[in-house]
Design a protein around this motif. Structure first.
Motif, PDB file in Angstrom:
ATOM      1  N   LYS A  32       0.781  -1.240   0.072  1.00 23.43           N
ATOM      2  CA  LYS A  32      -0.050   0.107   0.004  1.00 23.43           C
ATOM      3  C   LYS A  32       0.790   1.176   0.109  1.00 23.43           C
ATOM      4  N   PRO A  33       1.632   1.481  -0.972  1.00 26.35           N
ATOM      5  CA  PRO A  33       2.664   2.559  -0.781  1.00 26.35           C
ATOM      6  C   PRO A  33       1.892   3.812  -1.491  1.00 26.35           C
ATOM      7  N   GLY A  34       0.883   3.555  -2.355  1.00 24.70           N
ATOM      8  CA  GLY A  34       0.289   4.574  -2.976  1.00 24.70           C
ATOM      9  C   GLY A  34      -0.644   4.097  -4.264  1.00 24.70           C
ATOM     10  N   LEU A  35      -0.936   4.963  -5.044  1.00 22.62           N
ATOM     11  CA  LEU A  35      -1.547   4.666  -6.505  1.00 22.62           C
ATOM     12  C   LEU A  35      -0.745   4.951  -7.254  1.00 22.62           C
ATOM     13  N   GLY A  36      -0.524   3.935  -8.426  1.00 22.39           N
ATOM     14  CA  GLY A  36       0.120   4.213  -9.780  1.00 22.39           C
ATOM     15  C   GLY A  36       1.619   4.549  -9.851  1.00 22.39           C
ATOM     16  N   PRO A  37       2.427   3.657  -8.963  1.00 28.44           N
ATOM     17  CA  PRO A  37       3.802   4.056  -8.829  1.00 28.44           C
ATOM     18  C   PRO A  37       4.559   3.954 -10.381  1.00 28.44           C
ATOM     19  N   LEU A  38       5.346   4.965 -10.522  1.00 28.02           N
ATOM     20  CA  LEU A  38       6.172   5.131 -11.829  1.00 28.02           C
ATOM     21  C   LEU A  38       7.627   4.870 -11.793  1.00 28.02           C
ATOM     22  N   HIS A  39       8.237   5.693 -10.902  1.00 33.19           N
ATOM     23  CA  HIS A  39       9.655   5.706 -11.049  1.00 33.19           C
ATOM     24  C   HIS A  39      10.323   5.816  -9.593  1.00 33.19           C
TER      25      HIS A  39
END
Lengths: 156, 664
Positions: B393-400
């Protein structure tokens, strides 16, 4: 690049030793000829710069003249004629009779400091209203130019 | 007064929070706002230097831009893949070849990612590489001159997105295709034959350690998927490269839906040392391919474009042990290796967790053949066998993800619009800050190297909405600077950016600044049309071409009176700047030119072609304010009718008898 920036930049360069903006401590700049400006001016007629004493030989050194002419044509001719007429800068005729060789070579190799501090160079700036550009001429090359000037002034 | 401001700020925050909640998919309300000593942390007083060069991709402007950090001040835009009329890049005769491709002259591209050269995994300050996303190419910028000195086209590629990531000692720059495409003899095929005919190619471009010259060392023929991003292994994983893939569904239409079917796509692990072994053993195949290789020569001040005809290829479906797939949830985008080289972070852009893979475990899984099957003939390692763990559950939509020197990772979250700091070893989330808005890439100085400098993280945002004065429908792009020197990330500066920044890197000023070129030496100028001294200034006619060998020095152009040009002639102004002092470029423009102006650096020769379309006397002048007499730096060129008998002549400073030449 704007003139204002250039002029300010150049005058700041002169003041730099006294009140330079602090630079990141870790960045070391290459030493340049401006350093010589801190040295005491011993003989004002010799100008300011790294050139303290020039030995002139007679007869003229032909190799130097040849190289000096080539540098003149590439870097100086745009603004200096070989007779007495001033175009952008003063004509070169009789320069070696009117100026010490050290002054000439310092003017060529340490032009920004000379224009900012040397009274004779400043007089010329007032006359021409165009700062002589630093043409990145080495001391060795300046010596060659000097030999070419001597020939232009009729020395053998 | 102060209370009032705080009150207003709070009101604004409440309003913003409400708006955000109301709009649903907008970022969360800011948890904290930039206050206190933030301004002083980003403030660089007049006359002082920034601590870092920030080399930023320009996205759809096709260029790179150079900012200072922490000030966010823009110093320069370096033209790379797009024409740039303000300097003549792509317009001057010398630079036109730099934009040549197998498709002819291509005046625009989309530059997404930056890779700064490294030695032993650390920044060495020599070159910056950038990718052309649209017409696949990689460019090399020399960090001494901040000039694009080489552009290499990539054959068999359909969009060079997974690029230009580099190995530890800049042995290779990689280029993975975003679009798989049909290649070879079978290119005119139905789009629906994707699975059968479409292939994805990865190019490994070697970089000469002495002069940086690029060459396609080999291409890997890989299954028809989309390659998104990549990172080289480092330290213990040096010799490997990791690529994120998506569209392993192999969809060719409505990818938004059809390429998001599978729970997991792949991280592709490439053992490039193994590929080198196969090449040494003669297993590579030389294949026909047409691509341009454009190189800038610093002495002739001219670009030369050569069309290349072949490329060496390896087929990993036949040559075992070059590549392996590792399942990674939900269309992985970023694929980042930590400074130790042990951990590979895959960021599924539709995922709600971040998997972190272990290089050691990947090696064990390969040794134990811990595979769950094959994809297009390539072994697929079991997810759990390669996994170090998941950030939950780090956040939504990890990118880089980028890294600091203390074992922490910083991941950008596009959907939830935030940066999340977490510990690579423990996978524990340590802090989170909002970004305004919709962050894409992020960058920590030295973040992709083995020696991160830390200190800051910069967010490159996709949306600015209400952050700046509005400028109509099109708003500025923006970056945000956060101080990461403490436990908590602190927003200290917003700054607008040019183009659309994607990836960026930052490098300490002292690694670049002392090497900066100040002038080009006239003595080293080998341009065939240089006039090295005013005595060489002249005009020559060759058929209907008129070559003007022109010199520029404060403050006149030589020659400045030119006659004898006739309608139908092509005039080439070869302008040599005779200055040998720093920061004294001259510009050149002529009335009616259908191309651009040129800026000529001290000691350089640059050519502007001009084809007059009517008779008359045309002014030309210096466009770059150079001295108190800049406004006098000008001239005239006379164009006479075709067949006229006006003789070719040229001069500067020559006052003629008024009658002479009047009738001619």
């Amino acid at each position: 690049m704007t003139t204002a920036k250039y002029l300010i930049g150049a005058s700041v360069a002169a003041l730099m030793l006294a009140c330079a903006p602090d630079k990141p401590a870790s960045i070391t700049e290459k030493p340049d000829l401006n350093k010589s400006a801190v040295e005491a001016i011993t003989d004002p007629t010799k100008g300011i710069g790294a050139v303290k004493k020039v030995t002139l030989n007679t007869p003229l050194e032909q190799d130097r003249i040849k190289r000096g002419l080539a540098i003149y044509e590439m870097k100086c001719l745009s603004c200096h004629k070989l007779d007495e007429t001033r175009i952008v800068g003063p004509g070169w005729k009789n320069i070696t009779k009117n100026r010490k060789p050290e002054w000439i070579m310092n003017m060529i190799t340490n032009v920004d400091v000379m224009l900012d501090q040397d009274p004779e160079a400043q007089k010329l700036l007032e006359l021409c209203l165009m700062r002589m550009p630093n043409q990145n001429v080495s001391i060795g090359d300046a010596r060659d130019i000097l030999e070419f000037m001597r020939q232009n002034d009729g020395e053998k | 007064m102060k209370t009032k401001i705080i009150y207003r700020t709070l009101t604004a925050l409440v309003v913003l929070a409400t708006v955000v909640v109301w709009q649903g998919c907008k970022p969360k309300a800011p948890a904290s706002i930039s206050m206190g000593d933030a301004a002083s942390k980003a403030y660089v007083p007049p006359g002082k230097y920034d601590e870092f060069y920030n080399v930023v991709s320009g996205g759809f402007n096709g260029q790179m831009s150079i900012y200072g950090l922490p000030s966010g001040r823009l110093f320069r835009i370096i033209p790379v893949f797009s024409q740039f009329p303000e300097s003549g890049w792509g317009y001057s005769e010398e630079t036109i070849p730099m934009l040549n491709t197998s498709h002819g002259f291509v005046p625009w591209d989309d530059l997404h990612h930056i890779a700064l050269s490294t030695t032993k995994g650390e920044h060495d300050g020599r070159w910056a590489f950038g990718n052309a996303n649209n017409t696949p190419r990689v460019a090399r910028v020399d960090m001494k001159t901040f000039k694009t000195v080489e552009i290499l086209e990539l054959p068999n590629s359909g969009g060079n997105h997974s690029s230009p990531f580099i190995t530890e000692n800049t042995e290779y720059v990689v280029a993975g295709t975003r679009f798989s495409v049909p290649v070879g003899d079978k290119t005119d095929v139905p789009i629906s034959s994707f699975k059968e005919n479409f292939k994805g190619y990865i190019s490994f471009i070697s970089v000469d350690p002495a002069d940086g010259k690029m060459k396609i060392a080999f291409q890997l023929k890989t299954p028809g998927v989309s390659f998104d991003l990549a990172r080289a292994g480092k330290g213990k994983s040096h010799g490997w490269f990791f690529f994120s893939t998506y569209n392993t569904e192999q969809a060719y239409t409505l990818l938004e839906v059809n390429a998001s079917q599978k729970d997991k796509d792949f991280i592709m692990a490439v053992n490039w040392k193994k590929a080198e072994e196969y090449i040494r053993a003669g297993k590579g195949q030389i294949t026909k391919a047409k691509y341009a290789h454009n190189v800038w020569d610093e002495h002739t001040h001219t670009g030369v474009s050569n069309i290349m005809n072949e490329v060496l290829q390896l087929d990993p479906a036949e040559l075992k042990d070059i590549i392996y797939f590792i399942p990674c949830p939900k269309s992985p985008h970023g694929c980042d290796t930590d400074p130790t080289g042990e951990y590979i972070v895959g960021s599924g852009k539709l995922a709600a967790l971040i998997p972190v893979f272990s290089f050691t475990k990947i090696q064990q899984a390969i040794a134990n053949k811990d595979f769950e099957g094959e994809f297009a003939g390539i072994p697929v390692i079991k997810y759990e066998a390669a996994l170090h763990g998941e950030v939950k559950k780090p956040g939504l939509g990890p990118l880089h993800t980028e890294f600091d020197a203390n074992g922490n990772a910083y991941t950008s979250f596009f959907v939830s619009s935030e940066i999340v700091k977490w510990n690579v070893q423990s996978l524990e989330v340590l802090d989170r800050v909002p970004t305004y808005y919709s962050i894409g890439h992020l960058s920590v100085p030295g973040g992709p190297t083995t020696k991160p400098y830390g200190k800051y993280v910069v967010a490159y945002n996709k949306i600015t909405k209400d952050r700046y004065l509005p400028t109509g429908p099109e708003l500025t792009q923006s970056a945000q600077l956060y101080d990461i020197s403490g436990d908590k990330m602190k927003l200290i500066l917003d700054f607008p950016t040019t183009g659309e920044p994607h990836y960026a890197e930052s490098i300490p000023a002292e690694l670049v600044m002392p090497n900066s070129t100040k002038i080009y030496k006239l003595e080293e100028n080998k341009h065939p049309y240089a006039a090295l001294g005013e005595g060489q200034a002249r005009v020559e006619r060759k058929g209907n071409q008129v070559h003007v060998y022109m010199t520029a020095i404060r403050s006149h152009l030589t020659p400045d009176n030119i006659e004898g040009v006739k309608l139908g002639d092509e005039v080439y102004f070869h302008v040599t700047n005779l200055e040998q002092d720093w920061d004294v470029p001259h510009g050149f423009a002529v009335k009616g030119a259908n191309n651009a102006e040129i800026l000529v650096m001290p000691g350089e020769t640059t050519t502007l072609k001009w084809k007059p379309l009517s008779i008359g006397v045309f002014p030309f002048y210096c466009t770059d304010f150079c001295s108190a007499l800049h406004q006098e730096m000008q001239g005239y060129i006379r164009v006479s009718p075709a067949g006229s008998n006006v003789p070719l002549k040229f001069s500067t400073g020559k006052i003629e008898d008024q009658a002479s030449g009047a009738g001619l």
